[in-house]
Design a protein around this motif. Structure first.
Motif, short mmCIF file in Angstrom:
data_model
loop_
_atom_site.label_atom_id
_atom_site.label_comp_id
_atom_site.label_asym_id
_atom_site.label_seq_id
_atom_site.Cartn_x
_atom_site.Cartn_y
_atom_site.Cartn_z
N PRO A 194 75.09 20.68 -52.17
CA PRO A 194 73.78 20.20 -52.59
C PRO A 194 73.29 18.99 -51.80
O PRO A 194 72.30 18.39 -52.16
CB PRO A 194 74.02 19.81 -54.04
N PHE A 195 73.98 18.62 -50.73
CA PHE A 195 73.62 17.41 -50.00
C PHE A 195 72.26 17.53 -49.32
O PHE A 195 71.55 16.55 -49.15
CB PHE A 195 74.68 17.07 -48.95
N SER B 53 69.51 20.07 -49.98
CA SER B 53 68.37 20.35 -50.85
C SER B 53 68.79 21.37 -51.91
O SER B 53 69.77 22.07 -51.76
CB SER B 53 67.22 20.91 -50.04
N SER B 54 68.03 21.43 -52.98
CA SER B 54 68.32 22.43 -54.00
C SER B 54 67.40 23.64 -53.88
O SER B 54 67.54 24.60 -54.62
CB SER B 54 68.17 21.80 -55.39
N ASP B 55 66.49 23.62 -52.94
CA ASP B 55 65.52 24.67 -52.72
C ASP B 55 66.06 25.66 -51.68
O ASP B 55 66.39 25.27 -50.56
CB ASP B 55 64.22 24.02 -52.24
N THR B 56 66.15 26.93 -52.04
CA THR B 56 66.73 27.92 -51.12
C THR B 56 65.93 28.07 -49.83
O THR B 56 66.50 28.22 -48.76
CB THR B 56 66.87 29.30 -51.80
N ASP B 57 64.61 28.02 -49.93
CA ASP B 57 63.78 28.14 -48.72
C ASP B 57 64.06 26.99 -47.76
O ASP B 57 64.14 27.18 -46.54
CB ASP B 57 62.29 28.17 -49.07
N THR B 58 64.22 25.78 -48.30
CA THR B 58 64.51 24.61 -47.47
C THR B 58 65.89 24.74 -46.84
O THR B 58 66.07 24.44 -45.65
CB THR B 58 64.43 23.32 -48.30
N LEU B 59 66.87 25.20 -47.60
CA LEU B 59 68.21 25.40 -47.06
C LEU B 59 68.20 26.38 -45.90
O LEU B 59 68.80 26.13 -44.85
CB LEU B 59 69.17 25.90 -48.15
N LEU B 60 67.49 27.49 -46.05
CA LEU B 60 67.41 28.48 -44.98
C LEU B 60 66.69 27.92 -43.75
O LEU B 60 67.10 28.16 -42.62
CB LEU B 60 66.71 29.74 -45.49
#
Length: 116
Positions: free
Chosen positions: A13-14, A16-23
């Motif tokens: 989780p370092f 972001s918690s947003d999947t779009d942002t992680l991708l």
């Protein structure tokens, strides 16, 4: 046949918690790996992303400064300290920002260091 891979990764989780942002961040890291010579691994770094974003904004603003004639050229003499004679000149480019005044060269001549 030779196969290689360029891998980009980010850490939850370092980051972001947003999947779009992680991708998106993993994708950015993959492109950074490719730019570093392919067949590499790159871990997304949020602070480096912020630096690159600020650098991009600065370059965009500098282009606007050139179009709006905000850059000034100054000539500075080079003096021999022993004789006191002028031995040359330096041409110095200064940015006269409409809100910030004279922008230090350190604020518009530097770029972020990209580490691989």
């Amino acid at each position: 046949m030779r196969i290689s891979a360029s891998i980009g990764a980010t850490i939850f989780p370092f980051d972001s918690s947003d999947t779009d942002t992680l991708l998106r961040h993993a994708d950015q890291a993959m492109y950074q790996a490719k730019q570093s010579g392919r067949n590499r691994f790159h871990l997304f770094d949020a602070s480096m992303d912020l630096q690159l974003h600020e650098h991009h904004l600065q370059l965009t603003r500098l282009e606007l400064a050139m179009m709006q004639d905000e850059l000034r050229l100054y000539y500075q003499p080079k003096v021999n300290l022993k004789s006191g004679k002028i031995i040359g000149m330096e041409a110095l480019l200064r940015w006269q920002h409409p809100e910030q005044g004279c922008v230090s060269r350190l604020n518009f001549c530097t770029s972020p260091k990209i580490q691989t």
